[in-house]
Write a protein that holds these residues in place. Structure first.
Motif, PDB file in Angstrom:
ATOM      1  N   LEU A   1      -6.400  53.281   6.403  1.00  0.00           N
ATOM      2  CA  LEU A   1      -7.552  53.095   7.293  1.00  0.00           C
ATOM      3  C   LEU A   1      -8.540  54.240   7.141  1.00  0.00           C
ATOM      4  O   LEU A   1      -9.753  54.030   7.177  1.00  0.00           O
ATOM      5  CB  LEU A   1      -7.079  53.002   8.745  1.00  0.00           C
ATOM      6  N   PHE A   2      -8.035  55.459   6.960  1.00  0.00           N
ATOM      7  CA  PHE A   2      -8.928  56.597   6.742  1.00  0.00           C
ATOM      8  C   PHE A   2      -9.683  56.446   5.430  1.00  0.00           C
ATOM      9  O   PHE A   2     -10.876  56.749   5.348  1.00  0.00           O
ATOM     10  CB  PHE A   2      -8.155  57.916   6.756  1.00  0.00           C
ATOM     11  N   GLY A   3      -9.003  55.971   4.391  1.00  0.00           N
ATOM     12  CA  GLY A   3      -9.680  55.734   3.113  1.00  0.00           C
ATOM     13  C   GLY A   3     -10.800  54.723   3.248  1.00  0.00           C
ATOM     14  O   GLY A   3     -11.896  54.918   2.718  1.00  0.00           O
ATOM     15  N   LEU A   4     -10.542  53.644   3.981  1.00  0.00           N
ATOM     16  CA  LEU A   4     -11.592  52.650   4.217  1.00  0.00           C
ATOM     17  C   LEU A   4     -12.741  53.224   5.037  1.00  0.00           C
ATOM     18  O   LEU A   4     -13.914  52.965   4.753  1.00  0.00           O
ATOM     19  CB  LEU A   4     -11.007  51.429   4.927  1.00  0.00           C
ATOM     20  N   ALA A   5     -12.412  54.010   6.060  1.00  0.00           N
ATOM     21  CA  ALA A   5     -13.447  54.624   6.890  1.00  0.00           C
ATOM     22  C   ALA A   5     -14.276  55.613   6.085  1.00  0.00           C
ATOM     23  O   ALA A   5     -15.508  55.669   6.221  1.00  0.00           O
ATOM     24  CB  ALA A   5     -12.820  55.314   8.099  1.00  0.00           C
ATOM     25  N   PHE A   6     -13.619  56.387   5.226  1.00  0.00           N
ATOM     26  CA  PHE A   6     -14.327  57.361   4.398  1.00  0.00           C
ATOM     27  C   PHE A   6     -15.260  56.656   3.414  1.00  0.00           C
ATOM     28  O   PHE A   6     -16.423  57.047   3.257  1.00  0.00           O
ATOM     29  CB  PHE A   6     -13.310  58.229   3.654  1.00  0.00           C
ATOM     30  N   ALA A   7     -14.762  55.603   2.759  1.00  0.00           N
ATOM     31  CA  ALA A   7     -15.593  54.844   1.818  1.00  0.00           C
ATOM     32  C   ALA A   7     -16.747  54.169   2.547  1.00  0.00           C
ATOM     33  O   ALA A   7     -17.890  54.175   2.060  1.00  0.00           O
ATOM     34  CB  ALA A   7     -14.745  53.806   1.083  1.00  0.00           C
ATOM     35  N   GLY A   8     -16.475  53.589   3.714  1.00  0.00           N
ATOM     36  CA  GLY A   8     -17.545  52.942   4.483  1.00  0.00           C
ATOM     37  C   GLY A   8     -18.597  53.924   4.948  1.00  0.00           C
ATOM     38  O   GLY A   8     -19.799  53.618   4.916  1.00  0.00           O
ATOM     39  N   THR A   9     -18.177  55.120   5.367  1.00  0.00           N
ATOM     40  CA  THR A   9     -19.141  56.136   5.788  1.00  0.00           C
ATOM     41  C   THR A   9     -19.987  56.593   4.612  1.00  0.00           C
ATOM     42  O   THR A   9     -21.202  56.763   4.734  1.00  0.00           O
ATOM     43  CB  THR A   9     -18.399  57.345   6.411  1.00  0.00           C
ATOM     44  N   GLY A  10     -19.347  56.775   3.465  1.00  0.00           N
ATOM     45  CA  GLY A  10     -20.103  57.163   2.272  1.00  0.00           C
ATOM     46  C   GLY A  10     -21.123  56.114   1.879  1.00  0.00           C
ATOM     47  O   GLY A  10     -22.280  56.435   1.583  1.00  0.00           O
ATOM     48  N   LEU A  11     -20.714  54.851   1.896  1.00  0.00           N
ATOM     49  CA  LEU A  11     -21.660  53.771   1.572  1.00  0.00           C
ATOM     50  C   LEU A  11     -22.774  53.683   2.599  1.00  0.00           C
ATOM     51  O   LEU A  11     -23.932  53.419   2.246  1.00  0.00           O
ATOM     52  CB  LEU A  11     -20.911  52.441   1.478  1.00  0.00           C
ATOM     53  N   PHE A  12     -22.466  53.908   3.861  1.00  0.00           N
ATOM     54  CA  PHE A  12     -23.491  53.884   4.901  1.00  0.00           C
ATOM     55  C   PHE A  12     -24.565  54.929   4.628  1.00  0.00           C
ATOM     56  O   PHE A  12     -25.763  54.641   4.685  1.00  0.00           O
ATOM     57  CB  PHE A  12     -22.865  54.116   6.277  1.00  0.00           C
ATOM     58  N   PHE A  13     -24.142  56.158   4.307  1.00  0.00           N
ATOM     59  CA  PHE A  13     -25.121  57.212   4.069  1.00  0.00           C
ATOM     60  C   PHE A  13     -25.899  56.983   2.778  1.00  0.00           C
ATOM     61  O   PHE A  13     -27.080  57.317   2.692  1.00  0.00           O
ATOM     62  CB  PHE A  13     -24.454  58.590   4.068  1.00  0.00           C
ATOM     63  N   ILE A  14     -25.266  56.402   1.758  1.00  0.00           N
ATOM     64  CA  ILE A  14     -25.981  56.084   0.518  1.00  0.00           C
ATOM     65  C   ILE A  14     -27.051  55.035   0.780  1.00  0.00           C
ATOM     66  O   ILE A  14     -28.211  55.196   0.385  1.00  0.00           O
ATOM     67  CB  ILE A  14     -24.993  55.613  -0.569  1.00  0.00           C
ATOM     68  N   PHE A  15     -26.690  53.946   1.478  1.00  0.00           N
ATOM     69  CA  PHE A  15     -27.669  52.900   1.742  1.00  0.00           C
ATOM     70  C   PHE A  15     -28.720  53.337   2.763  1.00  0.00           C
ATOM     71  O   PHE A  15     -29.866  52.901   2.688  1.00  0.00           O
ATOM     72  CB  PHE A  15     -26.975  51.615   2.202  1.00  0.00           C
ATOM     73  N   LYS A  16     -28.354  54.209   3.662  1.00  0.00           N
ATOM     74  CA  LYS A  16     -29.328  54.728   4.621  1.00  0.00           C
ATOM     75  C   LYS A  16     -30.375  55.576   3.911  1.00  0.00           C
ATOM     76  O   LYS A  16     -31.565  55.480   4.181  1.00  0.00           O
ATOM     77  CB  LYS A  16     -28.610  55.547   5.696  1.00  0.00           C
ATOM     78  N   ARG A  17     -29.931  56.387   2.970  1.00  0.00           N
ATOM     79  CA  ARG A  17     -30.869  57.219   2.199  1.00  0.00           C
ATOM     80  C   ARG A  17     -31.801  56.354   1.368  1.00  0.00           C
ATOM     81  O   ARG A  17     -32.993  56.605   1.272  1.00  0.00           O
ATOM     82  CB  ARG A  17     -30.097  58.191   1.312  1.00  0.00           C
ATOM     83  N   ARG A  18     -31.252  55.307   0.746  1.00  0.00           N
ATOM     84  CA  ARG A  18     -32.099  54.395  -0.056  1.00  0.00           C
ATOM     85  C   ARG A  18     -33.077  53.640   0.811  1.00  0.00           C
ATOM     86  O   ARG A  18     -34.208  53.405   0.406  1.00  0.00           O
ATOM     87  CB  ARG A  18     -31.222  53.415  -0.833  1.00  0.00           C
ATOM     88  N   ALA A  19     -32.673  53.243   2.025  1.00  0.00           N
ATOM     89  CA  ALA A  19     -33.570  52.515   2.912  1.00  0.00           C
ATOM     90  C   ALA A  19     -34.687  53.423   3.427  1.00  0.00           C
ATOM     91  O   ALA A  19     -35.801  52.972   3.644  1.00  0.00           O
ATOM     92  CB  ALA A  19     -32.790  51.945   4.088  1.00  0.00           C
ATOM     93  N   CYS A  20     -34.382  54.697   3.625  1.00  0.00           N
ATOM     94  CA  CYS A  20     -35.409  55.633   4.092  1.00  0.00           C
ATOM     95  C   CYS A  20     -36.430  55.938   3.024  1.00  0.00           C
ATOM     96  O   CYS A  20     -37.579  56.220   3.322  1.00  0.00           O
ATOM     97  CB  CYS A  20     -34.755  56.939   4.569  1.00  0.00           C
TER      98      CYS A  20
END
Length: 149
Positions: A128-147
């Motif tokens: 679950l931590f691995g999934l949360a870590f990957a999801g958080t990383g993807l969130f910040f990557i897509f957030k940066r691209r959207a900005c």
């Protein structure tokens, strides 16, 4: 009781059974404590999220998310999980504390502590931590691209 995949939960269970409780009564006691811990963690995260919010429209979204999280943590499914799989339920009860560093950066040690304790309680929390870590990383990557666009 010998369980080859023991965690911190088994010595706690043995400690409460040494006070005169049978194993069934000790498990019932720990089930109630797990439910209480999940509710307290949920209230802590909800309260800190409400303090952090400035925009009133975001408040309603935060309340809706908190209610959804509350239903997830206090639902009959979680109650069944805490009855049948108390080690896993204890690891899941600490799950709302994982994103505390995102709610308020002063509580990063609480997030790290909750993650470590969850992973020590049950090894499924590592996944679950691995999934949360990957999801958080993807969130910040897509957030940066959207900005940028």
């Amino acid at each position: 009781m010998y369980i080859p995949d023991s965690s911190l939960f088994i010595p706690l269970l043995a400690l409460t059974s040494r006070t005169g409780l049978t194993y069934e009564e000790a498990i019932n006691l720990w089930t109630a404590l797990i439910q209480l811990l999940a509710a307290l963690n949920l209230l802590l995260v909800w309260g800190l999220a409400q303090r952090r919010v400035k925009d009133s429209s975001w408040v309603s979204h935060a309340c809706a998310r908190s209610l959804f999280l509350g239903w997830t943590m206090l639902s009959p499914v979680f109650f069944f999980t805490s009855l049948e799989f108390p080690k896993y339920a204890l690891a899941l009860a600490l799950l709302p504390l994982w994103p505390m560093a995102f709610v308020n950066r002063r509580f990063w040690f609480l997030s790290i502590g909750a993650i470590v304790l969850s992973c020590m309680m049950h090894r499924a929390a590592i996944g679950l931590f691995g999934l949360a870590f990957a999801g958080t990383g993807l969130f910040f990557i897509f957030k940066r691209r959207a900005c940028r666009s």
